[in-house]
Every structure is written in structure tokens, then in C-alpha cells.
Design an enzyme around this catalytic site. Structure first.
Site, mmCIF file in Angstrom:
data_model
loop_
_atom_site.group_PDB
_atom_site.id
_atom_site.type_symbol
_atom_site.label_atom_id
_atom_site.label_comp_id
_atom_site.label_asym_id
_atom_site.label_seq_id
_atom_site.Cartn_x
_atom_site.Cartn_y
_atom_site.Cartn_z
ATOM 1 N N ASN A 9 -33.384 37.385 -22.506
ATOM 2 C CA ASN A 9 -34.162 38.308 -21.739
ATOM 3 C C ASN A 9 -35.741 38.252 -22.086
ATOM 4 O O ASN A 9 -36.164 38.360 -23.006
ATOM 5 C CB ASN A 9 -33.895 39.750 -21.911
ATOM 6 C CG ASN A 9 -34.710 40.767 -21.127
ATOM 7 O OD1 ASN A 9 -35.445 40.289 -20.577
ATOM 8 N ND2 ASN A 9 -34.588 41.777 -21.606
ATOM 9 N N TRP A 10 -36.211 37.428 -21.118
ATOM 10 C CA TRP A 10 -37.701 37.054 -21.433
ATOM 11 C C TRP A 10 -38.832 37.982 -21.097
ATOM 12 O O TRP A 10 -39.938 38.039 -21.487
ATOM 13 C CB TRP A 10 -38.102 35.543 -20.558
ATOM 14 C CG TRP A 10 -37.492 34.478 -20.909
ATOM 15 C CD1 TRP A 10 -36.576 34.407 -21.935
ATOM 16 C CD2 TRP A 10 -37.527 33.385 -20.277
ATOM 17 N NE1 TRP A 10 -35.903 33.242 -22.144
ATOM 18 C CE2 TRP A 10 -36.370 32.279 -20.980
ATOM 19 C CE3 TRP A 10 -37.984 32.604 -19.150
ATOM 20 C CZ2 TRP A 10 -36.088 31.146 -20.645
ATOM 21 C CZ3 TRP A 10 -37.851 31.270 -18.865
ATOM 22 C CH2 TRP A 10 -37.033 30.680 -19.505
ATOM 23 N N LYS A 11 -38.301 39.302 -20.642
ATOM 24 C CA LYS A 11 -39.047 40.539 -20.500
ATOM 25 C C LYS A 11 -40.383 39.748 -19.636
ATOM 26 O O LYS A 11 -40.435 39.057 -18.857
ATOM 27 C CB LYS A 11 -39.380 41.137 -21.991
ATOM 28 C CG LYS A 11 -38.058 41.525 -22.467
ATOM 29 C CD LYS A 11 -38.070 42.603 -23.772
ATOM 30 C CE LYS A 11 -36.772 42.685 -24.354
ATOM 31 N NZ LYS A 11 -36.848 43.554 -25.408
ATOM 32 N N HIS A 97 -31.626 47.887 -18.421
ATOM 33 C CA HIS A 97 -32.023 48.243 -20.000
ATOM 34 C C HIS A 97 -32.885 49.141 -20.258
ATOM 35 O O HIS A 97 -33.378 49.621 -19.510
ATOM 36 C CB HIS A 97 -33.254 46.543 -19.526
ATOM 37 C CG HIS A 97 -33.498 46.124 -21.229
ATOM 38 N ND1 HIS A 97 -34.622 46.903 -22.020
ATOM 39 C CD2 HIS A 97 -33.051 45.213 -21.806
ATOM 40 C CE1 HIS A 97 -34.652 46.271 -22.955
ATOM 41 N NE2 HIS A 97 -33.684 45.232 -23.025
ATOM 42 N N GLU A 99 -35.703 49.565 -21.641
ATOM 43 C CA GLU A 99 -37.031 49.549 -21.466
ATOM 44 C C GLU A 99 -37.075 50.146 -20.122
ATOM 45 O O GLU A 99 -38.204 50.721 -19.450
ATOM 46 C CB GLU A 99 -37.604 48.363 -21.465
ATOM 47 C CG GLU A 99 -37.759 47.889 -22.934
ATOM 48 C CD GLU A 99 -37.794 46.491 -23.372
ATOM 49 O OE1 GLU A 99 -37.938 45.753 -22.419
ATOM 50 O OE2 GLU A 99 -37.834 46.189 -24.504
ATOM 51 N N GLU A 169 -27.209 47.607 -26.567
ATOM 52 C CA GLU A 169 -28.588 47.452 -27.287
ATOM 53 C C GLU A 169 -28.836 48.400 -28.073
ATOM 54 O O GLU A 169 -29.758 49.599 -27.188
ATOM 55 C CB GLU A 169 -29.543 46.682 -26.411
ATOM 56 C CG GLU A 169 -29.175 45.355 -25.621
ATOM 57 C CD GLU A 169 -30.357 44.700 -25.097
ATOM 58 O OE1 GLU A 169 -30.504 43.490 -25.571
ATOM 59 O OE2 GLU A 169 -31.261 45.397 -24.361
ATOM 60 N N GLY A 175 -36.741 44.419 -30.861
ATOM 61 C CA GLY A 175 -38.046 44.174 -31.101
ATOM 62 C C GLY A 175 -38.278 44.530 -32.359
ATOM 63 O O GLY A 175 -39.711 44.470 -32.654
ATOM 64 N N SER A 215 -32.862 42.371 -32.020
ATOM 65 C CA SER A 215 -33.201 41.564 -33.081
ATOM 66 C C SER A 215 -32.240 40.518 -33.664
ATOM 67 O O SER A 215 -31.766 40.170 -34.621
ATOM 68 C CB SER A 215 -33.516 42.495 -34.214
ATOM 69 O OG SER A 215 -34.719 43.258 -33.939
ATOM 70 N N GLY A 236 -33.934 38.946 -26.984
ATOM 71 C CA GLY A 236 -35.338 39.109 -26.534
ATOM 72 C C GLY A 236 -36.245 37.710 -26.930
ATOM 73 O O GLY A 236 -36.361 36.682 -26.666
HETATM 74 P P1 13P Z 1 -35.206 41.626 -28.977
HETATM 75 O O1 13P Z 1 -34.228 40.442 -29.195
HETATM 76 O O2 13P Z 1 -36.687 40.941 -29.281
HETATM 77 O O3 13P Z 1 -35.144 42.505 -30.267
HETATM 78 O O4 13P Z 1 -34.997 42.258 -27.693
HETATM 79 C C1 13P Z 1 -33.696 42.680 -27.320
HETATM 80 C C2 13P Z 1 -33.538 43.095 -26.019
HETATM 81 O O5 13P Z 1 -34.011 44.100 -25.635
HETATM 82 C C3 13P Z 1 -32.752 42.022 -25.284
HETATM 83 O O6 13P Z 1 -32.620 42.686 -23.676
#
Ligand code: 13P
Length: 252
Positions: A9-11, A97, A99, A169, A175, A215, A236
Site C-alpha cells: 500500500n503505497w499510500k 483502511h 486511515e 491492521e 507506521g 510495521s 506500507g
Molecule cells: P506500515 O507498513 O508503514 O506500518 O503501514 C501499514 C499499512 O497501513 C498498510 O496498509
């Protein structure tokens, strides 16, 4: 057997050219390796360029969007529709997600509509669930996650369920560099699978792939993937560099 699925997930990162470079770099390292299904989810604006580079380079990686609306068209400023995604060769879509839920007000009901719409359009939904730190500390992890699973998958049938990918998640692990331990992740994902069993039957529940996200890094992927109910990862930060993501994909 459930084939593991590792998705990046490149956000809100990478311009189209950078996204293309990353996909090409990744494919150079993982082509021919098919023990794991690999999906990348670039920002929407990158999808045309990435899709075209996958087509012209015969790059066989799943292409995911990070969100979508449930309707095919209409007055929904800022949204993209399942038909628009299909037109770009998109195969998967992340739905709900944390977020999106926390920062953009997505609800379980909306998630359910999106999951249904994705399935109706032949897109594989990657439906995310997970608790906040406060909920975990209050002992509400199971209740929260169970509620999200039940609402998000409301009114689906066992056949549809087998197509859905779930991603557990925990929000406190995203993150932060503080991944859940493999045992903690397994404990919650085990609960999710038993909830699926009660709702949809053991056979359907046994076929659903459930990822862990939060993470995930090359140094913790192996122990996470060794857990009996964990079938992949939603990644991420560690998916933004071809060499690091390659190490995740080739974890075994
Ligand atoms: P990280 O791997 O940066 O913790 O992010 C996880 C995430 O939100 C994937 O959708």
C-alpha cells in the site's frame, strides 16, 4: 491451500514515473517467483502509467487501488468508481483502511457497500479492520474487530466470501515501527477466522485469506507468515523500495 498474498500500500507516495520505476524494479527481482501473490496499490493518479507499464512489460503483479466509491458514476466529487478502476486494469481494491476510517469518516456501512460493489464488479476487495491503542488497552480488540468484520461482510454469501481478502491492521502498529507480535496477530486473526466460520461455514472461512499489516519488515515477516491463520501482509513503508519489498515477497 490458501496462497499467500503480499500487497504494498503505497499510500500518498510516489509520482507516476517513480511508481513505474518501482514496479519495474520489483518485477526484475520477483518474476518467476510465484509462491506468493503480489499486489501493488499506487495512488490513483499513478494507475494509468503503472497499468500501461505492466501491460507493455508483461509484468504479472496485481494492481490495486487504495479506495473507491460503490457507485459506477455520478455526483461524487473526488471519488473514483469500480468501472473506472476496471478500465485501467485494476484487479484489487483496499477498502476501509484505518486511515480512510479515521481521517475521512468511512463507516462500517460504507465499507459494506464498497465490498459488495467491488465483488459485483469482479474486483478483489482487501477489507481492512483493526483496533486503536485505546481499544486494545481497554480489552476491546476482539469486540471491535469482530464488529468490523460482521458489518463489513453483512449480507454476503459463502461464495462471495472466499474471494474477499481481509487485512488485520492494528492501528497502533501502522507506521510506528511497533508491529504486533506474531502471536498477538495470530490470536486476533484466529478470532476473525472463527467469526467467519460462524457466519459463513467452515469451508468458506477456511478459504479466506487474512493478511496482517502494521510495521511489517524483512526482519519480522517470516515469523508472521509462520502463523497458521496468517496468509500474507499488507505493507506500507517497506513496500516503497524495490529491494526491501522483494525481501518481503521472498520471505521464505
Ligand atoms: P506500515 O507498513 O508503514 O506500518 O503501514 C501499514 C499499512 O497501513 C498498510 O496498509
Amino acid at each position: 491451500m490458501r496462497r499467500p498474498i503480499i500487497a504494498g500500500n503505497w499510500k500518498m507516495n510516489l509520482m507516476p514515473g517513480q511508481a513505474v520505476d518501482l514496479v519495474e524494479g520489483l518485477w526484475a527481482d520477483i518474476s518467476g517467483y510465484d509462491a506468493v501473490e503480489v499486489v501493488v496499490c499506487p495512488p490513483c493518479i499513478d494507475l494509468p502509467a503503472v497499468s500501461e507499464c505492466m501491460r507493455s512489460g508483461d509484468i504479472r503483479i496485481g494492481l490495486g487501488a487504495q479506495s473507491m466509491h460503490w457507485e459506477e458514476s455520478g455526483a461524487f466529487t473526488g471519488e473514483v468508481s469500480p468501472t473506472m478502476l476496471l478500465g485501467l486494469g485494476v484487479t484489487h481494491v483496499i477498502i476501509g483502511h484505518s486511515e480512510r476510517r479515521q481521517l475521512f469518516g468511512e463507516t462500517d456501512q460504507g465499507v459494506n457497500r464498497k465490498v459488495k460493489s467491488a465483488l459485483a464488479h469482479g474486483l478483489v476487495p482487501i477489507m481492512c479492520v483493526g483496533e486503536t491503542l485505546k481499544q486494545r488497552e481497554a480489552g476491546e480488540t476482539e469486540g471491535t474487530v469482530t464488529g468490523q468484520v460482521n458489518c463489513g461482510l453483512f449480507e454476503l454469501g459463502p461464495q462471495e466470501i472466499s474471494t474477499v481478502v481481509l487485512a488485520y491492521e492494528p492501528i497502533w502498529a501502522i507506521g510506528t515501527g511497533k508491529a504486533a507480535t506474531a502471536q498477538d496477530a495470530q490470536a486476533v486473526i484466529g478470532v476473525i477466522r472463527s467469526v467467519l466460520g460462524e457466519q459463513f461455514g467452515e469451508q468458506a472461512a477456511g478459504s479466506v485469506r487474512i493478511q496482517y499489516g502494521g510495521s511489517v519488515k524483512p526482519d519480522n515477516i517470516s515469523e508472521i507468515m509462520a502463523m497458521p491463520d496468517i496468509d500474507g501482509a499488507l505493507v506500507g513503508g517497506a513496500s516503497l523500495k524495490a529491494d526491501v519489498f522483494t525481501r518481503l515477497v521472498r520471505f521464505s
